[in-house]
Design a protein around this motif. Structure first.
Motif, mmCIF file in Angstrom:
data_model
loop_
_atom_site.group_PDB
_atom_site.id
_atom_site.type_symbol
_atom_site.label_atom_id
_atom_site.label_comp_id
_atom_site.label_asym_id
_atom_site.label_seq_id
_atom_site.Cartn_x
_atom_site.Cartn_y
_atom_site.Cartn_z
ATOM 1 N N HIS A 23 33.660 48.436 35.750
ATOM 2 C CA HIS A 23 33.688 49.508 34.754
ATOM 3 C C HIS A 23 34.054 48.891 33.405
ATOM 4 O O HIS A 23 34.798 47.909 33.329
ATOM 5 C CB HIS A 23 34.727 50.565 35.152
ATOM 6 N N VAL A 24 33.519 49.443 32.332
ATOM 7 C CA VAL A 24 33.752 48.913 30.994
ATOM 8 C C VAL A 24 35.242 48.775 30.700
ATOM 9 O O VAL A 24 35.705 47.761 30.151
ATOM 10 C CB VAL A 24 33.087 49.815 29.933
ATOM 11 N N GLY A 25 36.019 49.762 31.092
ATOM 12 C CA GLY A 25 37.468 49.734 30.848
ATOM 13 C C GLY A 25 38.150 48.608 31.617
ATOM 14 O O GLY A 25 39.030 47.924 31.085
ATOM 15 N N THR A 26 37.719 48.394 32.849
ATOM 16 C CA THR A 26 38.289 47.325 33.659
ATOM 17 C C THR A 26 37.931 45.960 33.086
ATOM 18 O O THR A 26 38.767 45.063 33.010
ATOM 19 C CB THR A 26 37.776 47.409 35.110
ATOM 20 N N PHE A 27 36.677 45.820 32.669
ATOM 21 C CA PHE A 27 36.244 44.564 32.062
ATOM 22 C C PHE A 27 37.062 44.257 30.810
ATOM 23 O O PHE A 27 37.513 43.130 30.605
ATOM 24 C CB PHE A 27 34.757 44.624 31.691
ATOM 25 N N GLU A 28 37.259 45.255 29.955
ATOM 26 C CA GLU A 28 38.010 45.047 28.720
ATOM 27 C C GLU A 28 39.452 44.659 29.020
ATOM 28 O O GLU A 28 40.040 43.806 28.340
ATOM 29 C CB GLU A 28 37.976 46.326 27.873
ATOM 30 N N SER A 29 40.030 45.252 30.061
ATOM 31 C CA SER A 29 41.390 44.915 30.471
ATOM 32 C C SER A 29 41.476 43.456 30.921
ATOM 33 O O SER A 29 42.413 42.736 30.579
ATOM 34 C CB SER A 29 41.833 45.842 31.607
ATOM 35 N N HIS A 30 40.475 43.032 31.704
ATOM 36 C CA HIS A 30 40.456 41.646 32.186
ATOM 37 C C HIS A 30 40.216 40.667 31.034
ATOM 38 O O HIS A 30 40.770 39.562 31.019
ATOM 39 C CB HIS A 30 39.377 41.491 33.251
ATOM 40 N N ARG A 31 39.400 41.072 30.072
ATOM 41 C CA ARG A 31 39.143 40.215 28.914
ATOM 42 C C ARG A 31 40.424 39.982 28.122
ATOM 43 O O ARG A 31 40.731 38.847 27.741
ATOM 44 C CB ARG A 31 38.081 40.841 28.018
ATOM 45 N N LEU A 72 43.489 40.299 29.246
ATOM 46 C CA LEU A 72 44.402 39.545 30.109
ATOM 47 C C LEU A 72 44.127 38.043 29.995
ATOM 48 O O LEU A 72 45.058 37.233 29.826
ATOM 49 C CB LEU A 72 44.237 39.990 31.567
ATOM 50 N N LEU A 73 42.851 37.692 30.046
ATOM 51 C CA LEU A 73 42.461 36.285 29.978
ATOM 52 C C LEU A 73 42.730 35.711 28.585
ATOM 53 O O LEU A 73 43.172 34.567 28.440
ATOM 54 C CB LEU A 73 40.989 36.145 30.337
ATOM 55 N N LYS A 104 58.024 28.981 32.581
ATOM 56 C CA LYS A 104 57.610 29.304 33.945
ATOM 57 C C LYS A 104 56.970 30.686 33.996
ATOM 58 O O LYS A 104 55.993 30.907 34.709
ATOM 59 C CB LYS A 104 58.813 29.242 34.886
ATOM 60 N N ASP A 105 57.541 31.604 33.220
ATOM 61 C CA ASP A 105 56.993 32.960 33.190
ATOM 62 C C ASP A 105 55.569 32.971 32.648
ATOM 63 O O ASP A 105 54.743 33.801 33.042
ATOM 64 C CB ASP A 105 57.875 33.870 32.327
ATOM 65 N N GLU A 106 55.280 32.049 31.732
ATOM 66 C CA GLU A 106 53.933 31.976 31.164
ATOM 67 C C GLU A 106 52.901 31.576 32.210
ATOM 68 O O GLU A 106 51.719 31.897 32.091
ATOM 69 C CB GLU A 106 53.925 30.974 30.006
ATOM 70 N N LEU A 107 53.360 30.886 33.261
ATOM 71 C CA LEU A 107 52.451 30.458 34.317
ATOM 72 C C LEU A 107 52.365 31.482 35.444
ATOM 73 O O LEU A 107 51.442 31.446 36.242
ATOM 74 C CB LEU A 107 52.910 29.106 34.888
ATOM 75 N N GLU A 108 53.343 32.368 35.515
ATOM 76 C CA GLU A 108 53.384 33.347 36.603
ATOM 77 C C GLU A 108 52.935 34.718 36.094
ATOM 78 O O GLU A 108 53.542 35.299 35.216
ATOM 79 C CB GLU A 108 54.801 33.424 37.176
ATOM 80 N N ASP A 109 51.855 35.196 36.653
ATOM 81 C CA ASP A 109 51.303 36.486 36.246
ATOM 82 C C ASP A 109 50.533 37.026 37.439
ATOM 83 O O ASP A 109 49.451 36.546 37.773
ATOM 84 C CB ASP A 109 50.389 36.312 35.029
ATOM 85 N N GLU A 110 51.085 38.018 38.106
ATOM 86 C CA GLU A 110 50.486 38.549 39.334
ATOM 87 C C GLU A 110 49.091 39.110 39.087
ATOM 88 O O GLU A 110 48.179 38.924 39.898
ATOM 89 C CB GLU A 110 51.393 39.630 39.936
ATOM 90 N N GLU A 111 48.912 39.803 37.957
ATOM 91 C CA GLU A 111 47.606 40.399 37.657
ATOM 92 C C GLU A 111 46.559 39.303 37.451
ATOM 93 O O GLU A 111 45.431 39.393 37.952
ATOM 94 C CB GLU A 111 47.708 41.267 36.404
ATOM 95 N N TYR A 112 46.962 38.240 36.744
ATOM 96 C CA TYR A 112 46.030 37.127 36.538
ATOM 97 C C TYR A 112 45.756 36.411 37.851
ATOM 98 O O TYR A 112 44.615 36.016 38.127
ATOM 99 C CB TYR A 112 46.583 36.133 35.519
ATOM 100 N N ASP A 113 46.787 36.217 38.670
ATOM 101 C CA ASP A 113 46.608 35.537 39.957
ATOM 102 C C ASP A 113 45.589 36.257 40.833
ATOM 103 O O ASP A 113 44.766 35.632 41.510
ATOM 104 C CB ASP A 113 47.944 35.436 40.705
ATOM 105 N N ILE A 144 40.673 27.907 32.867
ATOM 106 C CA ILE A 144 40.346 28.966 31.913
ATOM 107 C C ILE A 144 38.852 29.023 31.574
ATOM 108 O O ILE A 144 38.242 30.110 31.588
ATOM 109 C CB ILE A 144 41.201 28.842 30.628
ATOM 110 N N PRO A 145 38.189 27.892 31.247
ATOM 111 C CA PRO A 145 36.754 27.972 30.925
ATOM 112 C C PRO A 145 35.936 28.560 32.079
ATOM 113 O O PRO A 145 34.977 29.309 31.841
ATOM 114 C CB PRO A 145 36.369 26.501 30.674
ATOM 115 N N TYR A 146 36.299 28.223 33.298
ATOM 116 C CA TYR A 146 35.587 28.750 34.464
ATOM 117 C C TYR A 146 35.800 30.258 34.576
ATOM 118 O O TYR A 146 34.879 31.006 34.914
ATOM 119 C CB TYR A 146 36.081 28.048 35.730
ATOM 120 N N MET A 147 37.014 30.693 34.269
ATOM 121 C CA MET A 147 37.320 32.128 34.318
ATOM 122 C C MET A 147 36.487 32.892 33.286
ATOM 123 O O MET A 147 35.985 33.985 33.567
ATOM 124 C CB MET A 147 38.817 32.339 34.068
#
Length: 476
Positions: free
Chosen positions: A215-223, A225-226, A45-54, A198-201
């Motif tokens: 920002h480059v740093g934000t993009f890398e963080s999101h990459r 995360l995904l 369940k924890d693997e499906l719950e992620d506030e930052e990803y949501d 996921i593919p759409y993300m």
């Protein structure tokens, strides 16, 4: 003491008179394992719950809790090899409208069809159509989004159209994902939906990179995360596949015949299973993608043979394969069934296109199983059913259900290598007890020449007959 005198006498039809069946243990065991396959640990369940990803997915998928007032646009190819000839733009538009109305708090403000030469232009539409759409959107404050009913728009097209129209733009992928999110109840279904988006993300994240929206740093963080989420979900999917493999192995071990019920979304699959099984716990719902889980339901055929009906996710046209791919783990249960029951909505105005889509889809999924085509909802039409070249039923009115049960009975014997055999055994003997336990007894009659013996009609496999012979030799 026991006789095999009539062991090879095989009945050609179903025997109507019957005695109660006592073989319940293996079916009950299978049902318990099936329920356990839907249970998920706290770690999963924890693997499906992620506030930052949501937060990120809500932005990328354009999720609007308050809904939208949308203009629905149905593009279509007017001529050429890519023109759809088994439907009309108007029927396609109506499905798009129904799809959108499935989302809570969304409403259709306006709708239109637009003919195109192809779907590859940067702005998708020609200048005239684009200007007409722009006027419609900007002159109506109730229009807060545009839904373009094509399976997957290029991200550059979404960016251009959003810039020109001034409102969010959605394609079928993004709308169906949101419907899946809303309808997924079990952890198993939520896992598959999470993988489907996921593919759409990734596509959205690549657009962010190309347009330098972050920002480059934000993009890398999101990459990262995904990337981490995708890895976790894939591992969870592997575990799900292992659970499903266990289910299939258990079914094969217990030799419980299975009937997969498939069909276009909202064709009435769950209603039909309820009609065939009498399962009062089933509550069919009249909207698209009401069922996202593959579930198992026990039923009994007229021959008294116990079977399992497998309910499945509905199919729909014009969505990318990546959207349905995560559900293959559970669809495999259905595709490995002994019989495929393909359910069509006989009353749907776009019936032919739906039937063609199902035929093409099943061609790539099933093996060599018998496929029984069923026209559901015949109570809503006036045309002659034989013209449809399939069995006509109404799951809600229980029309034609007995005939379908008979057809399933005939088909399941051949599909599973079962036959009806008449065996003469002593009354109250170990042999009769063995037959009750290991086979399906359909009829019992006293031997008119010797009251101490019985004639038992049983449904059995060749393996069971061999086991019975071994049993007789042991206790003779």
């Amino acid at each position: 003491m026991f006789s095999l005198r009539n062991l090879t006498r095989r009945a050609s039809g179903m025997v109507k008179r019957s005695l109660p069946i006592k073989r319940k243990t293996c079916v009950a065991t299978f049902m318990v394992i099936n329920r356990r396959a839907h249970e998920t640990t706290e770690k999963e369940k924890d693997e499906l719950e992620d506030e930052e990803y949501d937060e990120l997915s809500s932005r990328f998928l354009g999720i609007a809790p308050g809904g939208h007032g949308a203009l629905v646009l149905q593009p279509y190819i007017k001529w050429g090899a890519n023109k759809k000839r088994n439907t009309t733009p108007e029927l396609q538009l109506e499905e798009a409208v129904t799809l959108l109305k499935t989302l809570q708090n969304w409403r259709v403000v306006d709708k239109m069809c637009v003919s195109l030469m192809n779907l590859k232009k940067k702005e998708l539409l020609g200048k005239g159509n684009l200007e007409s759409l722009k006027i419609k959107v900007r002159s109506n404050p109730e229009i807060t989004a545009v839904f373009i009913s094509t399976n997957l728009l290029q991200q550059v097209q979404i960016q251009e159209l959003r810039h020109i129209l001034g409102v969010p733009v959605y394609d079928r992928y993004s709308i169906v994902v949101q419907i899946f999110r809303a309808h997924a109840k079990s952890q198993e279904a939520k896992l598959q939906v999470a993988i489907a988006e996921i593919p759409y993300m990734w596509m959205k994240l690549n657009v962010v990179k190309e347009t330098r929206e972050e920002h480059v740093g934000t993009f890398e963080s999101h990459r990262k995360l995904l990337q981490v989420r995708e890895t976790k979900l894939k591992n969870a999917l592997l575990k799900l596949k292992a659970q499903r493999h266990l289910l299939r192995s258990k079914r094969l071990q217990n030799k419980i015949p299975t009937i997969a019920v498939v069909g276009y979304t909202n064709a009435g699959k769950t209603s039909l299973i309820k009609a065939l099984t009498g399962d009062s716990s089933l509550h069919p719902r009249n909207y698209l993608f009401a069922t996202l889980d593959v579930t198992i339901h026990q039923g009994t055929l007229p021959s008294r043979l116990k079977v399992l009906f497998v309910d499945t996710i509905g199919f729909i046209q014009d969505v990318p394969a990546t959207l349905i791919e995560p559900f293959v783990a559970t669809l495999e249960d259905a595709m490995n069934a002994d019989i495929i029951l393909n359910v069509h909505d006989a009353s749907h105005p776009d019936r032919q296109a739906q039937m063609d889509h199902m035929q093409a889809t099943l061609k790539g999924l099933i093996k060599d199983q018998v496929v029984i085509n069923v026209a559901n909802k015949i109570d809503r039409i006036s045309e002659d059913i034989p013209r449809l070249n399939m069995l006509g039923v109404s799951a809600t009115k229980l029309i034609g259900i007995d005939g379908l049960r008979d057809e399933l009975d005939k088909s399941i014997l051949g599909a599973t290598g079962r036959t009806i055999v008449r065996i003469r055994v002593q009354s109250g003997s170990r042999a009769s007890a063995w037959l009750y336990k290991e086979t399906t007894v359909t009829n019992v009659e006293a031997d008119p020449e010797n009251a101490q013996y019985l004639f038992m009609d049983v449904i059995t496999t060749e393996l069971q007959l061999k086991m019975f012979r071994v049993f007789l030799k042991k206790y003779e």
